[in-house]
Every structure is written in C-alpha cells, then in structure tokens.
Design a protein around this motif. Structure first.
Motif, PDB file in Angstrom:
ATOM      1  N   ALA A  59      -1.671   4.632  -6.463  1.00 61.18           N
ATOM      2  CA  ALA A  59      -1.759   4.972  -5.044  1.00 61.18           C
ATOM      3  C   ALA A  59      -3.025   4.368  -4.439  1.00 61.18           C
ATOM      4  CB  ALA A  59      -1.768   6.490  -4.852  1.00 61.18           C
ATOM      5  N   ASP A  60      -2.947   3.976  -3.176  1.00 60.31           N
ATOM      6  CA  ASP A  60      -4.103   3.406  -2.486  1.00 60.31           C
ATOM      7  C   ASP A  60      -4.876   4.469  -1.711  1.00 60.31           C
ATOM      8  OD1 ASP A  60      -3.747   0.388  -2.899  1.00 60.31           O
ATOM      9  OD2 ASP A  60      -1.773   1.036  -2.241  1.00 60.31           O
ATOM     10  N   ASP A  61      -4.227   5.618  -1.457  1.00 61.29           N
ATOM     11  CA  ASP A  61      -4.898   6.716  -0.764  1.00 61.29           C
ATOM     12  C   ASP A  61      -4.170   7.996  -1.132  1.00 61.29           C
ATOM     13  OD1 ASP A  61      -6.648   8.099   0.838  1.00 61.29           O
ATOM     14  OD2 ASP A  61      -6.229   6.968   2.664  1.00 61.29           O
ATOM     15  N   ASN A  66     -15.125   9.227  -9.350  1.00 56.81           N
ATOM     16  CA  ASN A  66     -13.851   9.264 -10.058  1.00 56.81           C
ATOM     17  C   ASN A  66     -12.868   8.247  -9.490  1.00 56.81           C
ATOM     18  OD1 ASN A  66     -14.385  11.210 -12.012  1.00 56.81           O
ATOM     19  ND2 ASN A  66     -13.902  12.898 -10.641  1.00 56.81           N
ATOM     20  N   THR A  67     -12.850   8.085  -8.168  1.00 57.76           N
ATOM     21  CA  THR A  67     -11.938   7.133  -7.545  1.00 57.76           C
ATOM     22  C   THR A  67     -12.200   5.729  -8.068  1.00 57.76           C
ATOM     23  OG1 THR A  67     -11.770   8.460  -5.527  1.00 57.76           O
ATOM     24  CG2 THR A  67     -11.213   6.124  -5.345  1.00 57.76           C
ATOM     25  N   ILE A  68     -13.467   5.330  -8.129  1.00 57.62           N
ATOM     26  CA  ILE A  68     -13.820   3.999  -8.618  1.00 57.62           C
ATOM     27  C   ILE A  68     -13.497   3.871 -10.102  1.00 57.62           C
ATOM     28  CG2 ILE A  68     -15.727   2.384  -9.001  1.00 57.62           C
ATOM     29  CD1 ILE A  68     -17.066   3.577  -6.515  1.00 57.62           C
ATOM     30  N   MET A  69     -13.853   4.877 -10.879  1.00 59.55           N
ATOM     31  CA  MET A  69     -13.645   4.815 -12.322  1.00 59.55           C
ATOM     32  C   MET A  69     -12.177   4.681 -12.683  1.00 59.55           C
ATOM     33  SD  MET A  69     -16.428   7.689 -13.525  1.00 59.55           S
ATOM     34  CE  MET A  69     -15.818   7.741 -15.207  1.00 59.55           C
ATOM     35  N   VAL A  70     -11.320   5.403 -11.969  1.00 55.72           N
ATOM     36  CA  VAL A  70      -9.880   5.330 -12.240  1.00 55.72           C
ATOM     37  C   VAL A  70      -9.355   3.927 -11.983  1.00 55.72           C
ATOM     38  CG1 VAL A  70      -7.611   6.065 -11.405  1.00 55.72           C
ATOM     39  CG2 VAL A  70      -9.360   7.766 -11.889  1.00 55.72           C
ATOM     40  N   GLN A  71      -9.759   3.342 -10.863  1.00 55.39           N
ATOM     41  CA  GLN A  71      -9.269   2.002 -10.520  1.00 55.39           C
ATOM     42  C   GLN A  71      -9.834   0.935 -11.455  1.00 55.39           C
ATOM     43  OE1 GLN A  71      -6.885   1.467  -8.483  1.00 55.39           O
ATOM     44  NE2 GLN A  71      -6.769   3.448  -7.480  1.00 55.39           N
ATOM     45  N   ILE A  72     -11.097   1.070 -11.849  1.00 53.39           N
ATOM     46  CA  ILE A  72     -11.691   0.136 -12.808  1.00 53.39           C
ATOM     47  C   ILE A  72     -10.947   0.224 -14.140  1.00 53.39           C
ATOM     48  CG2 ILE A  72     -13.733  -0.291 -14.239  1.00 53.39           C
ATOM     49  CD1 ILE A  72     -14.219  -1.367 -11.521  1.00 53.39           C
ATOM     50  N   PRO A 123       0.825  -1.215   0.000  1.00 50.49           N
ATOM     51  CA  PRO A 123       0.000   0.000   0.000  1.00 50.49           C
ATOM     52  C   PRO A 123       0.857   1.262   0.000  1.00 50.49           C
ATOM     53  CG  PRO A 123      -0.094  -1.133   2.136  1.00 50.49           C
ATOM     54  CD  PRO A 123       0.619  -2.044   1.203  1.00 50.49           C
ATOM     55  N   VAL A 124       0.421   2.239  -0.791  1.00 45.28           N
ATOM     56  CA  VAL A 124       1.124   3.524  -0.913  1.00 45.28           C
ATOM     57  C   VAL A 124       0.128   4.644  -0.672  1.00 45.28           C
ATOM     58  CG1 VAL A 124       2.407   5.074  -2.423  1.00 45.28           C
ATOM     59  CG2 VAL A 124       2.793   2.599  -2.563  1.00 45.28           C
ATOM     60  N   ILE A 125       0.482   5.540   0.249  1.00 44.61           N
ATOM     61  CA  ILE A 125      -0.322   6.735   0.528  1.00 44.61           C
ATOM     62  C   ILE A 125       0.445   7.938   0.006  1.00 44.61           C
ATOM     63  CG2 ILE A 125      -1.350   8.202   2.305  1.00 44.61           C
ATOM     64  CD1 ILE A 125      -1.619   5.718   4.060  1.00 44.61           C
ATOM     65  N   LEU A 135      -0.441  -6.255  -9.256  1.00 48.75           N
ATOM     66  CA  LEU A 135      -1.642  -5.501  -8.909  1.00 48.75           C
ATOM     67  C   LEU A 135      -1.376  -4.652  -7.680  1.00 48.75           C
ATOM     68  CD1 LEU A 135      -4.331  -8.343  -9.131  1.00 48.75           C
ATOM     69  CD2 LEU A 135      -3.857  -6.620 -10.873  1.00 48.75           C
ATOM     70  N   SER A 136      -1.978  -3.480  -7.628  1.00 41.30           N
ATOM     71  CA  SER A 136      -1.961  -2.707  -6.386  1.00 41.30           C
ATOM     72  C   SER A 136      -2.930  -3.363  -5.400  1.00 41.30           C
ATOM     73  CB  SER A 136      -2.379  -1.262  -6.644  1.00 41.30           C
ATOM     74  OG  SER A 136      -3.763  -1.200  -6.958  1.00 41.30           O
ATOM     75  N   ALA A 137      -2.866  -2.931  -4.151  1.00 39.62           N
ATOM     76  CA  ALA A 137      -3.768  -3.497  -3.147  1.00 39.62           C
ATOM     77  C   ALA A 137      -5.228  -3.278  -3.531  1.00 39.62           C
ATOM     78  CB  ALA A 137      -3.474  -2.877  -1.780  1.00 39.62           C
ATOM     79  N   ILE A 138      -5.552  -2.092  -4.048  1.00 40.38           N
ATOM     80  CA  ILE A 138      -6.930  -1.795  -4.437  1.00 40.38           C
ATOM     81  C   ILE A 138      -7.344  -2.636  -5.641  1.00 40.38           C
ATOM     82  CG2 ILE A 138      -8.435  -0.011  -5.405  1.00 40.38           C
ATOM     83  CD1 ILE A 138      -8.038   0.269  -2.428  1.00 40.38           C
ATOM     84  N   GLU A 139      -6.449  -2.764  -6.616  1.00 38.55           N
ATOM     85  CA  GLU A 139      -6.775  -3.573  -7.799  1.00 38.55           C
ATOM     86  C   GLU A 139      -7.032  -5.023  -7.406  1.00 38.55           C
ATOM     87  OE1 GLU A 139      -4.103  -1.031 -11.028  1.00 38.55           O
ATOM     88  OE2 GLU A 139      -3.299  -2.834 -10.094  1.00 38.55           O
ATOM     89  N   TYR A 140      -6.212  -5.550  -6.508  1.00 38.28           N
ATOM     90  CA  TYR A 140      -6.409  -6.935  -6.062  1.00 38.28           C
ATOM     91  C   TYR A 140      -7.782  -7.099  -5.411  1.00 38.28           C
ATOM     92  CZ  TYR A 140      -6.260 -10.958  -2.978  1.00 38.28           C
ATOM     93  OH  TYR A 140      -6.595 -12.116  -2.313  1.00 38.28           O
TER      94      TYR A 140
END
Length: 235
Positions: free
Chosen positions: A95-97, A193-199, A74-76, A155-160
């Motif tokens: 980034a995760d946050d 936007n946060t969800i769309m970017v990660q998707i 994880p990266v903040i 994968l990033s933590a969020i992508e996983y």
C-alpha cells in the motif's frame, strides 16, 4: 486526461460520500467486495485504487496482494482497524498510504490527489535520463520498472521512488528525514516503521542472491545508502 479511481468498500455510504467530492474531476468505479474489484480491474484501466480491508469474498489485504502482482498503481487502504500492526501489514503488502476510519472526506481527497501527483506528474523527460544502470540493476524511468539481470521486477510507487533516490546517487547517505520527505513528499514525523517496512520490501526484491552487486546498507544512527558489494561491510 481524466484519471480513473476504483473504490472498493462494502459500505456504500462511504463510497457515495467520497464520490460527491471527486466525481467532477475523475472517472469513478466502485465495487463492494474484492472479487468484484478484480473483475473491474481486468476490464478497465485504473489509475488509483482505494480499498477497504474487511470485505466479503476477497478481503482488502488479499486484493492488495493481487493488485501488486498486476500493477504498480498507487493504492490507498481504508481500515476500521487502527492498530499499528495493521498499518505495517498494509504498507508491507504494497500500500502507498493507509487511512483509518472514521476519516475526514477532505483528507482522503487530498491524499488521493497527492498520490496521483506523485505517480503521474513527471518532470520534463529531457531533464533526466530515461534509465539508471548499476551492476545487475536497470531502473527504467519511462515504464517505472526495475530489471535485474534482464528480468522485470514489479515495484510499488513507493518502492520505485525509493530505488530511484538511492540509485541516482550511489554511496550517498540519506537520513530517514531526507528519505521520507523525498519519497512521501510530506513533513517527516519520525514514522520510522513506515520507512523500515518499505526498505525491507525493496531489499527482498534486489538482494535475494549473493550474486547481487549493489546493496542497501543501514548506516547506524544516520540512515541508509546504496553501496557496492565490496563496501557492504566497510566501516
């Protein structure tokens, strides 16, 4: 086991302030530019990184790109820039946050603890399978790695967490609220936007060829679902 946190910021006062809140619970490393951070990263086992965006030698976004090629830790991101485009850029790079300056030290500490919990505190491994296989994809829960046709994909933590959610129940429609609360474990605040970017980042990794057997389909007005190729254009 104590976790190791790497702080990267050219402002020593910021690192010193955060260390006051964290040094009793965690092992802390610090660097004051991106290149020094790379050297520390290669010599130590780092569990989480907190990085500034504006630094000499290698800026925060460049450092984030380098980290994502090596690891899914994880990266903040901390940034004095509070424009929406900067936040989207940081999240888009993995980034995760994203936290803007000035900030509350207690908020940063809380976000660090939340990311560590989400990434490293797993349920009883006997309670769930160690992997999910769908078509050309295999998600390894123990290593938190995606394999596509046998080739590993970082994968990033969020992508996983996103992929695990969709692959666990293919065909199910998840609303943006359900996705946010499952993956980020925070109340949904209509931050589309946060969800769309990660998707979008996840799609780039799993849908880069017409041979793919599964796709992330946008269900207009509802959310997203994981479907077989022959269902992609179905109503």
């Amino acid at each position: 086991m104590r976790k190791t946190i790497l702080f990267v910021d050219d402002e020593s006062d910021i690192i010193d302030l955060l260390k006051l809140f964290l040094e009793k619970e965690f092992d802390l490393l610090e660097a004051h530019d991106g290149q020094a951070a790379v050297e520390l990263f290669t010599r130590h086992s780092v569990d989480l990184a907190v990085i500034d965006t504006m630094m000499p030698h290698l800026d925060g976004f460049q450092l984030l790109q380098w980290i994502r090629k090596q690891s899914r830790l994880p990266v903040i991101v901390l940034s004095a820039k509070n424009q929406e485009t900067d936040k989207i850029a940081g999240l888009g790079l993995g980034a995760d946050d994203f936290i803007t300056k000035p900030f509350s030290p207690l908020e940063v500490v809380a976000r660090i603890q939340a990311q560590l919990r989400r990434t490293y505190e797993f349920n009883d491994p006997a309670a769930e399978p160690t992997e999910i296989r769908l078509g050309d994809l295999m998600l390894d829960h123990e290593a938190c790695i995606l394999y596509k046709r046998g080739e590993p994909i970082a994968l990033s933590a969020i992508e996983y967490k996103l992929l695990k959610l969709f692959m666990s129940k293919p065909g199910r429609i998840y609303t943006k609220k359900q996705i946010f609360e499952n993956v980020w474990s925070d109340p949904y605040i209509a931050d589309d936007n946060t969800i769309m970017v990660q998707i979008s980042r996840l799609r780039d990794k799993i849908e880069d060829s017409p041979r793919e057997s599964f796709y992330l389909k946008t269900v207009r007005g509802l959310g997203y679902r994981f479907v077989k190729k022959d269902e992609l254009y179905a109503p």
